[in-house]
Write a protein that holds these residues in place. Sequence first.
Motif, PDB file in Angstrom:
ATOM      1  N   TRP A   6     118.394  48.437  59.108  1.00 32.10           N
ATOM      2  CA  TRP A   6     119.053  47.918  57.826  1.00 32.10           C
ATOM      3  C   TRP A   6     120.109  46.682  58.345  1.00 32.10           C
ATOM      4  CZ3 TRP A   6     117.458  47.648  52.984  1.00 32.10           C
ATOM      5  CH2 TRP A   6     116.417  48.827  52.578  1.00 32.10           C
ATOM      6  N   SER A  10     120.720  42.838  54.463  1.00 27.00           N
ATOM      7  CA  SER A  10     119.898  43.559  53.686  1.00 27.00           C
ATOM      8  C   SER A  10     120.612  44.461  52.699  1.00 27.00           C
ATOM      9  CB  SER A  10     118.938  44.347  54.352  1.00 27.00           C
ATOM     10  OG  SER A  10     118.155  43.228  55.613  1.00 27.00           O
ATOM     11  N   ALA A  13     122.342  42.657  50.144  1.00 24.33           N
ATOM     12  CA  ALA A  13     121.511  42.095  49.032  1.00 24.33           C
ATOM     13  C   ALA A  13     121.194  43.364  48.178  1.00 24.33           C
ATOM     14  CB  ALA A  13     120.346  41.584  49.712  1.00 24.33           C
ATOM     15  N   THR A 218     114.096  42.602  48.980  1.00 28.70           N
ATOM     16  CA  THR A 218     114.803  42.972  50.341  1.00 28.70           C
ATOM     17  C   THR A 218     114.165  44.239  51.007  1.00 28.70           C
ATOM     18  OG1 THR A 218     116.966  42.428  49.288  1.00 28.70           O
ATOM     19  CG2 THR A 218     116.894  43.909  51.173  1.00 28.70           C
ATOM     20  N   ARG A 221     110.801  42.891  52.437  1.00 24.90           N
ATOM     21  CA  ARG A 221     110.802  42.277  53.790  1.00 24.90           C
ATOM     22  C   ARG A 221     111.287  43.237  54.883  1.00 24.90           C
ATOM     23  NH1 ARG A 221     114.155  38.532  50.638  1.00 24.90           N
ATOM     24  NH2 ARG A 221     116.044  39.618  51.464  1.00 24.90           N
ATOM     25  N   ARG A 222     112.034  44.258  54.506  1.00 25.82           N
ATOM     26  CA  ARG A 222     112.296  45.165  55.641  1.00 25.82           C
ATOM     27  C   ARG A 222     110.782  46.174  55.848  1.00 25.82           C
ATOM     28  NH1 ARG A 222     113.135  50.743  55.940  1.00 25.82           N
ATOM     29  NH2 ARG A 222     114.709  51.273  57.604  1.00 25.82           N
TER      30      ARG A 222
END
Length: 229
Positions: A6, A10, A13, A218, A221-222
Motif C-alpha cells: 500500500w 493509495s 485515496a 484504488t 489498481r492494487r
Amino acid sequence: MPTARWTGSSVTAIVVGCLLVFVALPLLGAGGTALWAHWTQRDDGYATTDVQHFSTDGSALTAVPTELGRAGTGWLYAPGVLDTVRMRVTPADPGSDLFVGIGPSADVDRYLAGVARTVISDFWTNSTYAIDGGTALAPPAAQAFWAASSNGAGTRSLVWQPTNGSWTVVVMNADGRPGIHVAADLGATIPALPWIAVGLLVAGGVFAAGGILLIVSTVRRRSVSASTA
C-alpha cells in the motif's frame, strides 16, 4: 503469491473515498427525511411536527428566543424557504381559556420579569428549565407588543409570518393565573422543501458515488499490481 504494498497515495485515496461516503450519508438522510416530511407530515399545507406535551406550575410557558436575520440563519425564513409558521396549543382541560402569543424577546422579558415560568429550551426533546417568581401582573392579551396572538377556549392556533428580530413564544392562561398543561405542535409552509430534498439527495449521491468509485478504483489498481508483480 506476490503482493503489492500500500503506497502513500493509495492510502490517501482510500481515506478520501471513505470521507466522501461519510459526508454523503447525512446528506442522503436529510434529503430522505425532507421528502418524507413533505409527503407524510402535511396538515392543511403545513409540514407539521409530532405533538409534544408541556406543563408548568408557574404563570407562563415560554420558548427560548428565536433569532432571525442573524448571520447563518437568514436563509431559514426566506420567502422561498419558510413562508408561514403555525403553532397549535391545546389545553389539557378543554374548557380552559388559553393565550398564545409571539412577541419581541425584549418586550416579553420585560412583561415576564419576576414571573414564575418554565422555559422550553428544546421543543423536539421536551427539554425545559424553571424560573422562580410570582404571578403575572396583567393578562397577556392586554399587552400591545404581540406580533401575533390567539386568545380563548380550547385549541389555539397561532399563525405568524417570520420577520427579522429576536422573537419569543409565550403560552399562558388567559387570566394569567399559574398552572398550565398543554399539548402543542409546530408547522410551517415550506414551498421549497421538495427542491431542498432533491438538492440534498443529489449532493449526497454525488459524494457517495465519488467516494465509492475512488475506493473501488484504488483497490482494483492494487489488485492488478499484485497480480503482475
